[in-house]
Enzyme design. Structure first.
Site, short mmCIF file in Angstrom:
data_model
loop_
_atom_site.label_atom_id
_atom_site.label_comp_id
_atom_site.label_asym_id
_atom_site.label_seq_id
_atom_site.Cartn_x
_atom_site.Cartn_y
_atom_site.Cartn_z
N THR A 208 32.26 37.08 38.85
CA THR A 208 32.28 38.00 37.69
C THR A 208 31.46 37.23 36.60
OG1 THR A 208 33.82 38.94 35.99
CG2 THR A 208 34.23 36.57 36.75
N GLY A 209 30.93 38.08 35.70
CA GLY A 209 29.97 37.41 34.71
C GLY A 209 28.96 38.35 34.58
N THR B 40 35.15 41.83 35.62
CA THR B 40 35.37 42.53 36.90
C THR B 40 36.54 42.08 37.45
OG1 THR B 40 32.94 42.73 37.07
CG2 THR B 40 34.14 42.68 39.10
N ARG C 73 22.80 51.64 35.28
CA ARG C 73 22.86 50.23 35.47
C ARG C 73 23.78 49.90 36.61
NH1 ARG C 73 26.45 45.96 35.14
NH2 ARG C 73 25.13 43.99 34.98
N VAL C 74 23.47 49.19 37.53
CA VAL C 74 24.21 48.79 38.47
C VAL C 74 24.37 47.05 38.34
CG1 VAL C 74 24.97 48.45 41.06
CG2 VAL C 74 23.94 50.72 39.98
N GLY C 75 25.57 46.28 38.60
CA GLY C 75 25.46 45.05 38.56
C GLY C 75 25.73 44.66 39.96
N ASP C 76 26.47 43.20 39.82
CA ASP C 76 26.46 42.58 41.13
C ASP C 76 27.63 43.01 41.87
OD1 ASP C 76 27.88 41.41 38.96
OD2 ASP C 76 28.89 40.19 40.41
N GLY D 70 25.98 40.30 35.82
CA GLY D 70 25.73 40.70 37.12
C GLY D 70 23.95 40.57 37.44
C1 SD4 Z 1 28.65 43.33 35.99
N1 SD4 Z 1 29.57 41.29 36.95
O1 SD4 Z 1 28.32 44.51 36.13
C2 SD4 Z 1 29.64 42.43 36.21
C3 SD4 Z 1 30.41 42.44 34.69
C4 SD4 Z 1 31.20 41.44 35.01
O2 SD4 Z 1 32.38 39.66 33.65
O3 SD4 Z 1 32.08 40.87 35.72
N2 SD4 Z 1 31.69 40.52 33.58
O4 SD4 Z 1 27.61 42.65 35.85
#
Ligand code: SD4
Length: 294
Positions: A204-205, A153, A181-184, A207
């Site tokens: 990032t990572g 992200t 689907r929704v992430g952070d 979510g």
């Molecule tokens: C998510 N955090 O949608 C985001 C994806 C991301 O490194 O940042 N990946 O979960």
């Protein structure tokens, strides 16, 4: 006396955008314009696989994008999730941050609103991303590889010369995610948070795990209690990782960057190759690679 300004962003892919934002901030432009400019640079570039145009699709091969914008002075937030066929989700998020009501919109409703406001309709699936999707589908079936690896992200924090801060995020989220689907990244306090009286953070990572600790709010809160950005980033990331491991035996990737309203910054990660892009009044634009050991 030269005034402080700064910009920091997740990943190497933000470097060009960070350089442009740095010029704007150095020229005394405001934090919001600089943050949005940096993110649109990444969204528009077709070869970054996880943001905007060229972003990776969901398990049905459809690109659904998440983005958010927060103004650290007013605490105004705008966000979109699972939005389809709109060229720059970050611009929609920024526009939504000016709305008193309905400022976080998802799916069809978000798209309808964006089109009514005149935002550009665009098919965001590139041929390259489609090929990548077909390859991953085969690998998942043939070799049992996880469909979910490969996702980054862009999160950008800006501080302008009037000590105003903003944060902006944009992502295609998890590769091969389920539709809807929704992430952070569009979720306040998890993917981003900014308070011009203190500082800002963005993540990032994975979510699903970042949201369990409201990591961005947690970092800003720690800076507000007197921690340096680096202390706040490290302690929050490793505390969350420990909690996740203690409670259910594992933790996904967690990476963050943050900056306080004096332009001091920090970064922390649980992975081996987290890169971030930064420029401040004291630091020419640069990319740093960081690991768990710092
Ligand atoms: C998510 N955090 O949608 C985001 C994806 C991301 O490194 O940042 N990946 O979960």
């Amino acid at each position: 006396l030269s005034k402080n300004w700064g910009v920091i962003a997740t990943w190497r892919m933000a470097w060009e955008g960070v350089s442009e934002a740095a010029q704007l901030l150095q020229g005394n432009n405001d934090a919001s314009g600089a943050a949005v400019r940096a993110v649109t640079c990444v969204e528009d570039y077709p070869f970054y696989k996880s943001v905007g145009y060229g972003g990776l699709p969901n398990e049905q091969g459809v690109v659904e994008l998440d983005a958010a914008f927060m103004d650290g002075s007013t605490l105004a937030i705008g966000a979109v999730a699972s939005i389809r066929d709109i060229a720059n989700p970050i611009l929609v998020a920024q526009a939504l941050s000016r709305e008193r009501f309905n400022s976080f919109m998802v799916g069809e409703g978000a798209q309808t609103w964006a089109l009514a406001q005149g935002f550009e309709r665009k098919n965001m699936l590139t041929d390259r991303a489609h090929q990548h999707y077909l390859k991953r589908k085969r690998e998942t079936l043939d070799r049992g590889l996880s469909p979910y690896t490969g996702h980054d992200t862009v999160g950008v924090i800006t501080l302008d010369q009037n000590q105003q801060m903003c944060v902006a995020t944009s992502t295609s989220g998890l590769f091969m995610k389920r539709p809807g689907r929704v992430g952070d990244s569009p979720v306040s306090g998890s993917g981003f948070y900014a308070d011009s009286q203190i500082g800002a953070a963005t993540a990032t990572g994975l979510g699903e795990d970042l949201m369990k600790g409201c990591i961005s709010y947690e970092i800003v809160s720690r800076m507000g209690r007197g921690m340096s950005p680096q202390q706040a980033a490290e302690s929050a990331v490793y505390d969350l990782e420990s909690q996740l491991i203690a409670r259910y035996g594992r933790a996904g990737d967690l990476s963050v960057v943050c900056m306080n309203n004096r332009g001091e910054y920090g970064a922390a990660t649980t992975i081996d190759n987290f890169s971030f892009s930064v420029a401040t009044a004291a630091q020419t634009p640069a990319v740093f690679l960081t690991t768990r050991e710092g």
